[in-house]
Scaffold this motif. Structure first.
Motif, short mmCIF file in Angstrom:
data_model
loop_
_atom_site.label_atom_id
_atom_site.label_comp_id
_atom_site.label_asym_id
_atom_site.label_seq_id
_atom_site.Cartn_x
_atom_site.Cartn_y
_atom_site.Cartn_z
N ALA A 82 17.93 -4.24 -8.78
CA ALA A 82 18.18 -4.70 -10.14
C ALA A 82 19.18 -3.76 -10.81
O ALA A 82 19.37 -2.62 -10.38
N VAL A 83 19.83 -4.23 -11.85
CA VAL A 83 20.82 -3.45 -12.58
C VAL A 83 20.17 -2.93 -13.85
O VAL A 83 19.78 -3.72 -14.72
N LEU A 84 20.03 -1.63 -13.96
CA LEU A 84 19.38 -1.01 -15.12
C LEU A 84 20.32 -1.00 -16.32
O LEU A 84 21.50 -0.64 -16.19
N VAL A 85 19.79 -1.37 -17.48
CA VAL A 85 20.58 -1.33 -18.72
C VAL A 85 19.81 -0.47 -19.73
O VAL A 85 18.95 -0.99 -20.46
N PRO A 86 20.05 0.85 -19.78
CA PRO A 86 19.37 1.70 -20.75
C PRO A 86 19.82 1.34 -22.17
O PRO A 86 21.02 1.23 -22.44
N LEU A 87 18.87 1.18 -23.08
CA LEU A 87 19.17 0.77 -24.44
C LEU A 87 18.73 1.84 -25.43
O LEU A 87 17.70 2.48 -25.25
N SER A 88 19.51 2.00 -26.47
CA SER A 88 19.28 3.08 -27.42
C SER A 88 18.03 2.82 -28.27
O SER A 88 17.88 1.75 -28.86
N THR A 89 17.17 3.83 -28.36
CA THR A 89 16.00 3.75 -29.23
C THR A 89 16.40 3.82 -30.70
O THR A 89 15.57 3.60 -31.58
N LEU A 90 17.68 4.11 -30.98
CA LEU A 90 18.18 4.16 -32.35
C LEU A 90 18.66 2.80 -32.83
O LEU A 90 18.97 2.63 -34.01
N SER A 91 18.75 1.82 -31.91
CA SER A 91 19.36 0.52 -32.23
C SER A 91 18.59 -0.22 -33.31
O SER A 91 17.35 -0.23 -33.32
N ARG A 92 19.34 -0.86 -34.18
CA ARG A 92 18.79 -1.81 -35.14
C ARG A 92 18.98 -3.22 -34.58
O ARG A 92 19.76 -3.42 -33.63
N PRO A 93 18.30 -4.23 -35.13
CA PRO A 93 18.37 -5.58 -34.53
C PRO A 93 19.77 -6.08 -34.21
O PRO A 93 20.00 -6.57 -33.10
N PRO A 94 20.76 -5.96 -35.12
CA PRO A 94 22.10 -6.47 -34.75
C PRO A 94 22.71 -5.70 -33.57
O PRO A 94 23.39 -6.31 -32.73
N GLU A 95 22.46 -4.39 -33.50
CA GLU A 95 23.01 -3.59 -32.41
C GLU A 95 22.34 -3.95 -31.08
O GLU A 95 23.01 -4.10 -30.05
N LEU A 96 21.02 -4.11 -31.10
CA LEU A 96 20.31 -4.47 -29.88
C LEU A 96 20.73 -5.85 -29.41
O LEU A 96 20.97 -6.06 -28.21
N GLU A 97 20.85 -6.79 -30.33
CA GLU A 97 21.27 -8.14 -29.95
C GLU A 97 22.65 -8.11 -29.29
O GLU A 97 22.87 -8.78 -28.28
#
Length: 521
Positions: A82-97
């Motif tokens: 699988a391809v890992l996509v690390p996501l920032s714990t600082l993200s707000r909804p628009p950034e995560l989307e």
């Protein structure tokens, strides 16, 4: 990377688990796990993921704070292709989307919340929580979002799924995609950078000597795992070197000192301002940091182990090169005429200095845009064709400015879009920052431009003094005039409080617009 170094993640993990099963892989303030333990735990979770439809090329997002759980989940995904996509714990909804959409994430694993935030509530309208196939028009690729506590509590799958996970693992190849890392500068939208197993492991291995990381090192890095500094510089560095990573989800000075002392940390690679805070903490005097060796940040070392100012290489790299691609060993001084440089390009990496306008190679010693090519380089970027990312002959135009010295060392002069024109003269912020750092008592320096009353650009700078250093603007300017031509002496200069920091974006880089607002005040 030597010929016998594993070039896929499952092979690297299996080899270290066999060679050093009892060696700590990851240690936090409260928990620890060995390499054999991480191998077992990630193998078990890989079977669970396979039973729920995760396989080769499935893009798996991970939204979780630093810790053993992050490592177990990440290795479980990576070992079955699988391809890992690390996501920032600082993200707000628009950034995560935006990141989920750019990376076309299909499965998401997330914790309930972190640092007082409730992710389940914040992202409820965005994510198909609890669904096995909950596609939405906003995120058509995303099929499910799994709470970590629920995922790890699922019963062990039947033997066929364990066999499936093992079969997927056996098919891993160096050219397979490993991870998508998001990066951004001080401006612009994040880019999804795609790395393969082979290029990521080669990049880490090629930098071990310059970063002074040895087998069985006890390396402290608090950078979040969703940043390259934490993922490549921390977790995968420990894997490739056969070392132990010490980390924290939320660094606190007293807690950090206790961790460093208890675990006999040998290298400290946190943030420079963090090192300064530790040194200034009332408990620092009684903390035993004698296990730290040269190559650690100077702030936590006794004076006799520190390099002279500017004498150690400024390791240089970017997310697109999976971390540093240039540097000299950071545990020793470079020759005096190389002070301030980034050191030497790593084996296999080619660096070209090109005219930013024409792309033609610059003359030896001339400043220009840094281009890179080599086995460490990313495969590409999400949503961009190869022609958009690389030149026809495979160079990546970094957008960084620099020059190569006669000895082959690279000198960095800032970003192409940060090159300033002050009264018709080209000024590189890095040159002014280096001069400011040479002023006694200056710990950090940040240079930008401001619009003057007549519309002409003014050179502006903020400096942070050493603790108890008696700095004032007039004194700093007077010292600069001895080092720089008049046009390079900032017309706007602010001396901040000791221990202060400038505004930064989520990636940790200086927020240029906010810095300009601070200086304009």
């Amino acid at each position: 990377m030597t010929a016998d170094t594993p070039q896929t993640m499952p092979a690297a993990l299996a080899r270290l688990a066999a060679d050093a099963p009892g060696l700590d892989a990851l240690v936090t303030v409260t928990d620890r796990i060995t390499w054999a333990g991480l191998d077992r735990a990630s193998r078990d979770l890989a079977a669970v993921l396979a039973a729920h439809g995760v396989g080769r090329r499935t893009r798996v997002g991970l939204l979780m704070e630093n810790g053993i759980d992050w490592a177990v989940c990440a290795f479980a995904a990576m070992r079955i292709g699988a391809v890992l996509v690390p996501l920032s714990t600082l993200s707000r909804p628009p950034e995560l989307e935006q990141q989920l959409r750019v990376a076309a994430v299909e499965r998401l694993v997330l914790v309930d919340g972190f640092r007082g935030r409730d992710y389940l509530e914040e992202f409820a309208e965005l994510l198909p929580l609890g669904a096995e196939d909950g596609r939405t028009p906003r995120l058509p690729a995303l099929r499910s979002a799994w709470r970590w506590d629920e995922l790890r509590a699922r019963p062990a799958p039947a033997a066929p799924y364990r066999d499936l996970a093992a079969a997927l693992e056996s098919r891993a190849r160096p050219a397979d995609d490993l991870a998508i890392m998001f990066t951004s500068g001080s401006r612009g939208l994040p880019k999804g950078v795609i790395h393969t197993h082979g290029n990521a492991l080669r990049a880490v291995a090629s930098g071990l000597a310059a970063r002074s990381v040895r087998p069985e090192e006890r390396l402290y890095i608090p950078m979040p795992f969703f940043w390259m500094g934490g993922f490549g510089g921390g977790l995968l560095t420990a894997l490739v070197a056969g070392a132990t990573l010490l980390t924290e989800a939320v660094p606190e000075p007293e807690q950090t000192l206790e961790l460093l002392t208890r675990e006999r940390a040998t290298l400290f690679r946190g943030w420079p301002d963090q090192a300064a805070r530790l040194a200034a903490h009332p408990r620092a005097a009684e903390a035993d940091l004698s296990s730290l060796r040269p190559g650690s940040l100077a702030g936590v070392l006794p004076p006799e182990l520190r390099g002279r100012p500017g004498s150690r290489a400024n390791l240089f790299g970017m997310t697109e090169t999976f971390g540093p691609y240039c540097g000299d060993p950071v545990d020793r001084d470079m020759p005096p005429d190389a002070w301030g440089s980034c050191g030497t390009p790593f084996e296999g990496v080619r660096v070209r200095i090109a005219d930013p306008g024409t792309g033609e190679p610059a003359k030896p010693g001339d400043h220009g845009e840094i281009w890179v090519r080599g086995p460490n380089l990313m495969r590409g970027m999400c949503g961009r064709s190869r022609e958009e990312v690389f030149t026809r002959d495979g160079w990546y135009r970094t957008g960084d400015l620099g020059h190569l010295g006669d000895d082959g060392r690279l000198w960095y002069h800032g970003r192409l879009d940060d090159m300033l024109k002050i009264r018709g003269v080209t000024v590189y912020p890095s040159e002014v920052e280096a001069a400011l750092l040479g002023v006694p008592g200056v710990r950090h320096a940040f240079v930008t431009d401001l619009a003057g009353p007549d519309g002409a650009a003014l050179l502006a700078a903020a400096v942070v003094p050493d603790r108890d250093a008696p700095l004032d603007e007039a004194g700093v300017r007077a010292a600069l005039r001895e080092r720089l031509s008049a046009v390079k002496v900032p017309g706007v200069l602010r001396v901040l409080a000791a221990g202060a920091d400038v505004p930064r974006v989520a990636s940790g880089k200086v927020d240029k617009a906010a810095l300009q607002r601070l200086l304009a005040r």
